[in-house]
Design a protein around this motif. Structure first.
Motif, short mmCIF file in Angstrom:
data_model
loop_
_atom_site.label_atom_id
_atom_site.label_comp_id
_atom_site.label_asym_id
_atom_site.label_seq_id
_atom_site.Cartn_x
_atom_site.Cartn_y
_atom_site.Cartn_z
N TYR A 80 0.80 -1.22 0.00
CA TYR A 80 0.00 0.00 0.00
C TYR A 80 0.85 1.28 0.00
O TYR A 80 0.32 2.37 0.24
N LEU A 81 2.14 1.16 -0.29
CA LEU A 81 2.97 2.34 -0.51
C LEU A 81 2.93 2.71 -1.99
O LEU A 81 2.88 1.82 -2.85
N ARG A 82 2.97 3.98 -2.29
CA ARG A 82 3.10 4.40 -3.68
C ARG A 82 4.53 4.07 -4.14
O ARG A 82 5.45 3.97 -3.32
N PRO A 83 4.77 3.94 -5.46
CA PRO A 83 6.14 3.73 -5.94
C PRO A 83 7.06 4.85 -5.46
O PRO A 83 6.74 6.03 -5.57
N GLY A 84 8.17 4.47 -4.86
CA GLY A 84 9.11 5.44 -4.31
C GLY A 84 8.81 5.84 -2.88
O GLY A 84 9.60 6.56 -2.25
N GLY A 85 7.66 5.40 -2.34
CA GLY A 85 7.30 5.75 -0.97
C GLY A 85 8.14 5.00 0.06
O GLY A 85 8.77 3.98 -0.25
N PHE A 86 8.12 5.50 1.30
CA PHE A 86 8.96 4.96 2.36
C PHE A 86 8.12 4.37 3.49
O PHE A 86 7.04 4.88 3.82
N GLY A 87 8.66 3.32 4.10
CA GLY A 87 8.09 2.76 5.31
C GLY A 87 9.07 2.87 6.46
O GLY A 87 10.27 2.62 6.28
#
Length: 336
Positions: A236-243
């Protein structure tokens, strides 16, 4: 605790104790009831003669003394945090439901600001699949919005008591938040977000049929819930998003842990693993770390040097400032 937080804490605590004694609620149940009364302009909900007329009058007197507009949203959060801590101790809440301390939540907020802030002034979307009472997400929100950045929040929580506390807390803080009361490992009505955070529960996930959908599931027996949560978060992260996740420091030591790392690297990038200060934990086995992952995109790359290290004591601002400065240099050198 500041004077303003102390006054609000004492007033709400007094109202909670009145409801406890009169209605037989647990501390946290009484806190939810009192918070909802306050949100109804101090009108006390009476059901089947409870609370009694005497207690209703006492509660109304307390609520008349509370002007939420006189407090900042952060003042309200801090007062509620202390009430949550008191309630969790009184009600013997299980360890996986304990609140994320402010110190760790603030540290993660700094890391988000350094590593995950987009260059443009777009609205930053953040979600927490293990919301609990919301203290981690609320602390991050207040930190990031203090610089006037716009942030949207989504929280998902399966426990009815905890999500009621989070809902009441966000309403008293006058924060706009989207809440979902459901199992975070089911299919979610969640659009991909820029940042995913979580103080991950540790243990086994009991619903084997659902776990089987995940690549990080074990072939036999129950799967590790924190492994499944990491996979769900990446999904459920967008491409390039961080966790940014609070995880056991020995996360990758087992066979399953190595398989988890392989999965992360197949769809994302393993960008950082920061051990929290040793003095925060009673034993080495209980020690936690901050895992930083990034979802793959056309422009993202695996850092040639993963951000590894041990955070300095949160009581040493000089060393912490130096550590965060080094993290900023690392970001500029290794993260696109």
């Amino acid at each position: 605790m500041s004077l303003t937080e102390s006054v609000l804490f004492e007033q709400l605590d007094q109202s909670v104790q009145l409801l406890q004694e009169d209605a037989g609620f647990s501390y946290l149940e009484a806190l939810i009831e009192s918070g909802e009364n306050l949100l109804e302009n101090g009108d006390v909900l009476v059901k089947d003669g409870i609370p009694s007329p005497t207690v209703v009058k006492q509660l109304e007197t307390i609520y008349k003394q509370i002007d939420l507009n006189a407090y900042t949203s952060e003042d309200v959060r801090k007062a509620l945090q202390l009430l949550f801590i008191k309630g969790m101790r009184a009600d013997y809440i299980q360890p996986n439901h304990q609140m994320t301390p402010d110190s760790i939540a603030s540290f993660i907020a700094y890391l988000i600001e350094i590593i995950a802030q987009p260059a443009t002034e777009k609205i930053l979307s953040i979600a927490d699949l293990t919301l609990g009472t919301g203290n981690l997400l609320f602390t991050i929100y207040h930190f990031l919005t203090s610089g006037k950045r716009q942030v949207t929040m989504t929280g998902i929580e399966n426990d009815e008591l905890l999500i009621s506390l989070a809902s009441m807390s966000s309403a008293l803080q006058q924060l706009d938040m989207t809440l979902y009361h459901q199992d975070s490992l089911q299919n979610l009505l969640l659009e991909p977000v820029d940042v995913m955070v979580g103080d991950l529960p540790i243990g086994y996930y009991p619903v084997d049929q659902n776990a089987a959908r995940f690549k990080t599931a074990r072939e036999e027996g129950h799967s590790y819930v924190h492994h499944l949560m990491l996979e769900q978060g990446l999904h459920y992260l967008r491409p390039g998003g961080f966790g940014f996740y609070i995880v056991p420091s020995n996360l990758f030591d087992s066979v399953e842990g190595k398989q988890l790392l392989t999965y992360i690297q197949s769809v994302g990038h393993f960008q950082g693993f920061i051990q929290l200060p040793k003095d925060m934990f009673k034993t080495e086995a209980a020690r936690k770390s901050i895992l930083i992952v990034q979802k793959q995109s056309e422009s993202s790359t695996q850092a040639s040097e993963v951000l590894l290290g041990t955070a300095p004591s949160f009581n040493d601002p000089t060393q912490m400032k130096e550590f965060l400065g080094e993290s900023n240099i690392w970001k500029n050198d290794h993260i696109i």
